[in-house]
Write a protein that holds these residues in place. Structure first.
Motif, PDB file in Angstrom:
ATOM      1  N   ASP A  48      11.217  69.521 -42.521  1.00  0.00           N
ATOM      2  CA  ASP A  48      11.116  70.917 -43.174  1.00  0.00           C
ATOM      3  C   ASP A  48      12.573  71.657 -43.711  1.00  0.00           C
ATOM      4  OD1 ASP A  48      11.994  71.492 -40.727  1.00  0.00           O
ATOM      5  OD2 ASP A  48      10.561  73.086 -40.372  1.00  0.00           O
ATOM      6  N   ASN A  49      13.472  70.909 -43.008  1.00  0.00           N
ATOM      7  CA  ASN A  49      14.844  71.691 -43.272  1.00  0.00           C
ATOM      8  C   ASN A  49      15.544  70.786 -44.247  1.00  0.00           C
ATOM      9  OD1 ASN A  49      17.308  72.459 -42.811  1.00  0.00           O
ATOM     10  ND2 ASN A  49      17.448  72.565 -40.665  1.00  0.00           N
ATOM     11  N   PRO A  50      15.873  71.164 -45.613  1.00  0.00           N
ATOM     12  CA  PRO A  50      16.530  70.545 -46.511  1.00  0.00           C
ATOM     13  C   PRO A  50      18.127  70.582 -46.042  1.00  0.00           C
ATOM     14  CG  PRO A  50      15.796  72.850 -47.285  1.00  0.00           C
ATOM     15  CD  PRO A  50      15.355  72.739 -46.057  1.00  0.00           C
ATOM     16  N   PHE A  51      18.489  71.189 -45.185  1.00  0.00           N
ATOM     17  CA  PHE A  51      19.952  71.204 -44.832  1.00  0.00           C
ATOM     18  C   PHE A  51      20.237  69.964 -44.138  1.00  0.00           C
ATOM     19  CE2 PHE A  51      23.732  72.078 -42.416  1.00  0.00           C
ATOM     20  CZ  PHE A  51      24.581  72.160 -43.345  1.00  0.00           C
ATOM     21  N   LYS A  52      19.488  69.214 -43.341  1.00  0.00           N
ATOM     22  CA  LYS A  52      19.623  68.219 -42.600  1.00  0.00           C
ATOM     23  C   LYS A  52      18.395  67.217 -42.455  1.00  0.00           C
ATOM     24  CE  LYS A  52      17.866  69.848 -38.554  1.00  0.00           C
ATOM     25  NZ  LYS A  52      18.158  69.891 -37.192  1.00  0.00           N
ATOM     26  N   ASP A  53      17.290  67.325 -42.758  1.00  0.00           N
ATOM     27  CA  ASP A  53      16.206  66.337 -42.570  1.00  0.00           C
ATOM     28  C   ASP A  53      16.141  65.156 -43.502  1.00  0.00           C
ATOM     29  OD1 ASP A  53      15.301  67.996 -40.661  1.00  0.00           O
ATOM     30  OD2 ASP A  53      13.674  68.651 -41.346  1.00  0.00           O
ATOM     31  N   PHE A  54      16.520  65.404 -44.818  1.00  0.00           N
ATOM     32  CA  PHE A  54      16.063  64.304 -45.947  1.00  0.00           C
ATOM     33  C   PHE A  54      17.444  63.635 -46.312  1.00  0.00           C
ATOM     34  CE2 PHE A  54      13.353  68.259 -46.161  1.00  0.00           C
ATOM     35  CZ  PHE A  54      12.275  67.575 -45.755  1.00  0.00           C
ATOM     36  N   VAL A  55      18.757  64.031 -45.771  1.00  0.00           N
ATOM     37  CA  VAL A  55      19.720  63.036 -46.263  1.00  0.00           C
ATOM     38  C   VAL A  55      19.726  61.651 -45.947  1.00  0.00           C
ATOM     39  CG1 VAL A  55      22.314  62.961 -46.016  1.00  0.00           C
ATOM     40  CG2 VAL A  55      21.190  65.430 -46.034  1.00  0.00           C
ATOM     41  N   GLY A  61      16.173  55.077 -49.312  1.00  0.00           N
ATOM     42  CA  GLY A  61      15.094  54.890 -50.100  1.00  0.00           C
ATOM     43  C   GLY A  61      13.670  54.992 -49.709  1.00  0.00           C
ATOM     44  N   TRP A  62      13.445  55.835 -48.696  1.00  0.00           N
ATOM     45  CA  TRP A  62      12.248  56.278 -47.964  1.00  0.00           C
ATOM     46  C   TRP A  62      11.952  57.557 -49.080  1.00  0.00           C
ATOM     47  CZ3 TRP A  62      12.080  57.395 -42.053  1.00  0.00           C
ATOM     48  CH2 TRP A  62      12.646  56.055 -41.273  1.00  0.00           C
ATOM     49  N   THR A  63      10.262  57.683 -48.970  1.00  0.00           N
ATOM     50  CA  THR A  63       9.822  58.763 -49.740  1.00  0.00           C
ATOM     51  C   THR A  63       9.845  59.897 -48.649  1.00  0.00           C
ATOM     52  OG1 THR A  63       8.336  57.362 -50.766  1.00  0.00           O
ATOM     53  CG2 THR A  63       7.679  59.632 -50.457  1.00  0.00           C
ATOM     54  N   THR A  64      10.447  61.193 -49.389  1.00  0.00           N
ATOM     55  CA  THR A  64      10.759  62.308 -48.326  1.00  0.00           C
ATOM     56  C   THR A  64       9.699  63.533 -48.966  1.00  0.00           C
ATOM     57  OG1 THR A  64      12.552  62.767 -49.821  1.00  0.00           O
ATOM     58  CG2 THR A  64      12.837  61.654 -47.762  1.00  0.00           C
ATOM     59  N   VAL A  65       8.936  64.119 -47.922  1.00  0.00           N
ATOM     60  CA  VAL A  65       8.175  65.133 -48.204  1.00  0.00           C
ATOM     61  C   VAL A  65       8.598  66.569 -47.418  1.00  0.00           C
ATOM     62  CG1 VAL A  65       5.737  65.849 -48.231  1.00  0.00           C
ATOM     63  CG2 VAL A  65       6.445  63.615 -48.338  1.00  0.00           C
ATOM     64  N   GLN A  66       8.892  67.648 -47.961  1.00  0.00           N
ATOM     65  CA  GLN A  66       9.214  68.766 -47.219  1.00  0.00           C
ATOM     66  C   GLN A  66       7.876  69.610 -47.351  1.00  0.00           C
ATOM     67  OE1 GLN A  66      12.156  71.154 -49.483  1.00  0.00           O
ATOM     68  NE2 GLN A  66      12.056  72.877 -47.605  1.00  0.00           N
ATOM     69  N   GLY A  67       7.812  70.079 -45.884  1.00  0.00           N
ATOM     70  CA  GLY A  67       6.681  71.079 -45.720  1.00  0.00           C
ATOM     71  C   GLY A  67       7.146  72.423 -45.753  1.00  0.00           C
ATOM     72  N   VAL A  68       6.806  73.244 -46.756  1.00  0.00           N
ATOM     73  CA  VAL A  68       7.398  74.664 -46.958  1.00  0.00           C
ATOM     74  C   VAL A  68       6.173  75.474 -46.623  1.00  0.00           C
ATOM     75  CG1 VAL A  68       8.233  76.193 -49.084  1.00  0.00           C
ATOM     76  CG2 VAL A  68       8.625  73.596 -48.978  1.00  0.00           C
ATOM     77  N   ARG A  69       6.512  76.638 -45.921  1.00  0.00           N
ATOM     78  CA  ARG A  69       5.562  77.685 -45.763  1.00  0.00           C
ATOM     79  C   ARG A  69       6.291  78.930 -46.197  1.00  0.00           C
ATOM     80  NH1 ARG A  69       4.505  74.090 -41.246  1.00  0.00           N
ATOM     81  NH2 ARG A  69       2.420  73.371 -41.210  1.00  0.00           N
ATOM     82  N   ALA A  85      14.307  67.232 -50.876  1.00  0.00           N
ATOM     83  CA  ALA A  85      13.035  66.164 -50.730  1.00  0.00           C
ATOM     84  C   ALA A  85      12.284  65.789 -51.920  1.00  0.00           C
ATOM     85  CB  ALA A  85      11.885  66.950 -49.629  1.00  0.00           C
ATOM     86  N   GLN A  86      11.964  64.594 -52.074  1.00  0.00           N
ATOM     87  CA  GLN A  86      11.194  64.092 -53.247  1.00  0.00           C
ATOM     88  C   GLN A  86      10.032  65.129 -53.663  1.00  0.00           C
ATOM     89  OE1 GLN A  86      10.933  60.096 -52.173  1.00  0.00           O
ATOM     90  NE2 GLN A  86      12.950  59.771 -51.980  1.00  0.00           N
ATOM     91  N   HIS A  87       9.368  65.425 -52.709  1.00  0.00           N
ATOM     92  CA  HIS A  87       8.028  66.182 -52.514  1.00  0.00           C
ATOM     93  C   HIS A  87       8.131  67.416 -51.828  1.00  0.00           C
ATOM     94  CE1 HIS A  87       6.223  62.641 -54.625  1.00  0.00           C
ATOM     95  NE2 HIS A  87       6.764  61.826 -53.813  1.00  0.00           N
ATOM     96  N   GLN A  88       7.276  68.319 -52.322  1.00  0.00           N
ATOM     97  CA  GLN A  88       7.149  69.713 -51.254  1.00  0.00           C
ATOM     98  C   GLN A  88       5.754  69.845 -51.273  1.00  0.00           C
ATOM     99  OE1 GLN A  88       9.344  72.814 -53.214  1.00  0.00           O
ATOM    100  NE2 GLN A  88      11.303  72.251 -51.938  1.00  0.00           N
TER     101      GLN A  88
END
Length: 101
Positions: A48-55, A61-69, A85-88
């Motif tokens: 959920d944290n675009p500052f550190k989670d997806f780098v 090459g992983w698929t990344t998904v951000q949970g946004v609320r 993230a590639q997806h939200q």
């Protein structure tokens, strides 16, 4: 319990007292990939944290998904370089559609 549902789990706190190994450091992601032995495009990381989670998973090459609320604690955080993230999704029920399962 969730643990039996996963082939490999790495707790970053268990990597030592060195805070340098916490996200966005790639060590935990590298350990998962090595333990499972599949190419990067077979992995999905949800955070959920675009500052550190997806780098790191993006770089691997992983698929990344951000949970946004609405009103989530990371809504106002800036995005790290390479950290988008590639997806939200607003609900984890959307994951099967993203993953094609």
């Amino acid at each position: 319990a969730l643990e039996p549902r996963f082939r490999e789990i790495v707790y970053t706190d268990a990597l030592g007292d060195d805070l340098d190994h916490f996200k966005p450091h790639p060590l935990a992601f590298e350990r998962v990939a090595a333990a499972i032995g599949e190419p990067g495009d077979r992995f999905v990381y949800v955070g959920d944290n675009p500052f550190k989670d997806f780098v790191a998973p993006n770089a691997m090459g992983w698929t990344t998904v951000q949970g946004v609320r609405d009103g989530g604690i990371h809504d106002a955080k800036r995005i790290a370089d390479g950290g988008a993230a590639q997806h939200q999704v607003t609900s984890l029920t959307a994951l099967p559609g993203i993953l094609g399962v």
